[in-house]
Design an enzyme around this catalytic site. Structure first.
Site, PDB file in Angstrom:
ATOM      1  N   ASP A 168     -39.514  -0.429  -8.779  1.00 33.32           N
ATOM      2  CA  ASP A 168     -38.738  -1.671  -8.700  1.00 33.32           C
ATOM      3  C   ASP A 168     -39.112  -2.556  -9.881  1.00 33.32           C
ATOM      4  O   ASP A 168     -40.290  -2.822 -10.122  1.00 33.32           O
ATOM      5  CB  ASP A 168     -39.037  -2.414  -7.398  1.00 33.32           C
ATOM      6  CG  ASP A 168     -38.257  -3.717  -7.311  1.00 33.32           C
ATOM      7  OD1 ASP A 168     -37.096  -3.683  -6.859  1.00 33.32           O
ATOM      8  OD2 ASP A 168     -38.817  -4.772  -7.700  1.00 33.32           O
ATOM      9  N   TYR A 185     -39.010  -9.905 -15.446  1.00 33.93           N
ATOM     10  CA  TYR A 185     -40.416  -9.558 -15.628  1.00 33.93           C
ATOM     11  C   TYR A 185     -40.699  -9.272 -17.104  1.00 33.93           C
ATOM     12  O   TYR A 185     -40.204  -8.297 -17.666  1.00 33.93           O
ATOM     13  CB  TYR A 185     -40.806  -8.343 -14.782  1.00 33.93           C
ATOM     14  CG  TYR A 185     -40.446  -8.456 -13.324  1.00 33.93           C
ATOM     15  CD1 TYR A 185     -40.359  -9.696 -12.679  1.00 33.93           C
ATOM     16  CD2 TYR A 185     -40.184  -7.321 -12.571  1.00 33.93           C
ATOM     17  CE1 TYR A 185     -40.021  -9.793 -11.344  1.00 33.93           C
ATOM     18  CE2 TYR A 185     -39.858  -7.400 -11.223  1.00 33.93           C
ATOM     19  CZ  TYR A 185     -39.773  -8.634 -10.619  1.00 33.93           C
ATOM     20  OH  TYR A 185     -39.437  -8.720  -9.289  1.00 33.93           O
ATOM     21  N   GLN A 201     -34.613  -7.482  -0.304  1.00 33.36           N
ATOM     22  CA  GLN A 201     -36.009  -7.487  -0.741  1.00 33.36           C
ATOM     23  C   GLN A 201     -36.580  -8.882  -0.480  1.00 33.36           C
ATOM     24  O   GLN A 201     -36.043  -9.881  -0.969  1.00 33.36           O
ATOM     25  CB  GLN A 201     -36.115  -7.128  -2.223  1.00 33.36           C
ATOM     26  CG  GLN A 201     -37.554  -7.005  -2.696  1.00 33.36           C
ATOM     27  CD  GLN A 201     -37.691  -6.514  -4.118  1.00 33.36           C
ATOM     28  OE1 GLN A 201     -38.581  -6.935  -4.847  1.00 33.36           O
ATOM     29  NE2 GLN A 201     -36.807  -5.600  -4.530  1.00 33.36           N
ATOM     30  N   TYR A 247     -41.988  -7.363  -0.724  1.00 31.84           N
ATOM     31  CA  TYR A 247     -42.749  -7.603  -1.946  1.00 31.84           C
ATOM     32  C   TYR A 247     -43.895  -8.569  -1.682  1.00 31.84           C
ATOM     33  O   TYR A 247     -43.909  -9.295  -0.712  1.00 31.84           O
ATOM     34  CB  TYR A 247     -41.852  -8.086  -3.094  1.00 31.84           C
ATOM     35  CG  TYR A 247     -41.317  -9.498  -3.027  1.00 31.84           C
ATOM     36  CD1 TYR A 247     -42.101 -10.598  -3.385  1.00 31.84           C
ATOM     37  CD2 TYR A 247     -39.984  -9.746  -2.681  1.00 31.84           C
ATOM     38  CE1 TYR A 247     -41.587 -11.893  -3.380  1.00 31.84           C
ATOM     39  CE2 TYR A 247     -39.465 -11.036  -2.671  1.00 31.84           C
ATOM     40  CZ  TYR A 247     -40.279 -12.105  -3.019  1.00 31.84           C
ATOM     41  OH  TYR A 247     -39.781 -13.387  -2.996  1.00 31.84           O
ATOM     42  N   LEU A 286     -49.765  -7.775  -0.694  1.00 34.37           N
ATOM     43  CA  LEU A 286     -51.197  -8.078  -0.840  1.00 34.37           C
ATOM     44  C   LEU A 286     -51.437  -9.534  -1.224  1.00 34.37           C
ATOM     45  O   LEU A 286     -52.566  -9.927  -1.510  1.00 34.37           O
ATOM     46  CB  LEU A 286     -51.827  -7.149  -1.889  1.00 34.37           C
ATOM     47  CG  LEU A 286     -51.807  -5.654  -1.536  1.00 34.37           C
ATOM     48  CD1 LEU A 286     -52.292  -4.828  -2.719  1.00 34.37           C
ATOM     49  CD2 LEU A 286     -52.656  -5.380  -0.303  1.00 34.37           C
TER      50      LEU A 286
END
Length: 325
Positions: free
Chosen positions: A50, A55, A188, A216, A219
């Site tokens: 993805d 980005y 998403q 997404y 963590l």
């Protein structure tokens, strides 16, 4: 590795998805490490990547394109996005980021018909592919009529440049509106042990309407890895530097929760991060879990979460100690 198929489609993905948001390779060593991470993830069974034009301002997509050039295209599922631009086009301001040279770049929402077509061609070129498996609008664009955006997306599907259409960061109401124009197969969303507020409406809507959910930031940018300690100083430019979620108090509070997870992780001989990724993958409605990696070792560690299974008893224990959503 476990593989799952989006409801009502032939789009199959690895349950652990390589998330390339951190892989803007402006430094040569960072670029080499990112390429190595993607290839190591593929060798470990991660078929799904993805990414997004945003980005690295196009750089992350170029890195993905370079990394997959030597891999069989039919063994990969390439997911990217559109709707956020930085190249001077008209639109409403989303946020301002720093370019490679340190100068600011204004990111704007633009999901107009013309912009969708233009962005798709640019992504295909950077990714060095002739089709995108899942094309997702990155954030809702309130300044563009939804039917205009999704009619353009439907046209890309008809042209064979896109296989399936998805959304990102959409509410239940926005998904319902988008669904009037075309079949939307996924959403998403930001979802983790610490961010479960979207379960009751957004995730439920997807489950009720046979849509996949991609999670997404599972963590929480390192907060749920057990590696952050109070007193951690984040570098300039790191969004965590002045973010209340990463205050010493919250890192300490999250650490108390992680200590309750450690006995289970140790018993299964896995890391806290792998336990967190696997828990996320086994939550109702979640189809795939995005995990970023800066190097090959991290990519392989993340991929191993796709081999783990948690029993009902183990899932129940984790659920019983979760912090409030």
């Amino acid at each position: 590795m476990e593989y799952r198929t989006f409801p009502g489609t032939d789009l199959d993905i690895s349950v652990i998805v390589f998330g390339s948001w951190a892989n803007g390779g402006w430094l040569p060593e960072a670029r080499e490490n990112a390429i190595g991470a993607i290839r190591a993830a593929w060798q470990a069974g991660v078929t799904t990547i993805d990414t997004a034009p945003l980005y690295g301002l196009g750089d992350a997509e170029s890195i993905v394109g370079e990394a997959i050039a030597c891999l069989p295209r039919d063994s990969l599922r390439i997911l990217t996005k559109f709707g956020l631009r930085w190249d001077g086009t008209a639109g409403t301001l989303f946020r301002t980021v720093a370019r490679q040279n340190g100068r600011p770049a204004d990111i704007v929402h633009n999901a107009t018909r013309e912009s969708v077509f233009t962005e798709c061609e640019a992504s295909l070129k950077r990714l060095k592919t002739d089709y995108i498996d899942l094309y997702q609008i990155h954030w809702p664009d309130d300044s563009t009529p939804m039917d205009e955006t999704f009619e353009a997306l439907q046209r890309l599907i008809e042209q064979g440049k896109v296989r399936y259409a998805g959304v990102s960061n959409y509410s239940a109401g926005q998904m319902a509106e988008a669904g009037k124009s075309m079949r939307i197969v996924s959403n998403q969303i930001h979802y983790s042990m610490l961010s479960r507020g979207l379960e009751k409406q957004t995730v439920k809507y997807c489950m009720d309407h046979d849509m996949a959910v991609l999670a997404y930031r599972p963590l929480e940018s390192g907060l749920l890895t057990g590696t952050l300690k109070p007193g951690t100083v984040f570098p300039d430019g790191d969004f965590r530097r002045n973010n209340a979620k990463f205050s010493d108090e919250n890192i300490r509070r999250t650490g108390e929760f992680i200590r309750l997870l450690k006995p289970l992780a140790e018993d299964k001989k896995i890391s806290i991060a792998q336990l967190v990724l696997r828990w996320t993958a086994q939550r109702p409605g979640i189809t795939g879990v995005l995990a970023g990696a800066m190097n090959a070792a991290q990519a392989v560690e993340n991929a191993r979460a796709g081999d783990i299974r948690l029993s009902d008893k183990e899932m129940g224990y984790i659920d019983s100690i979760l912090p409030p959503p």
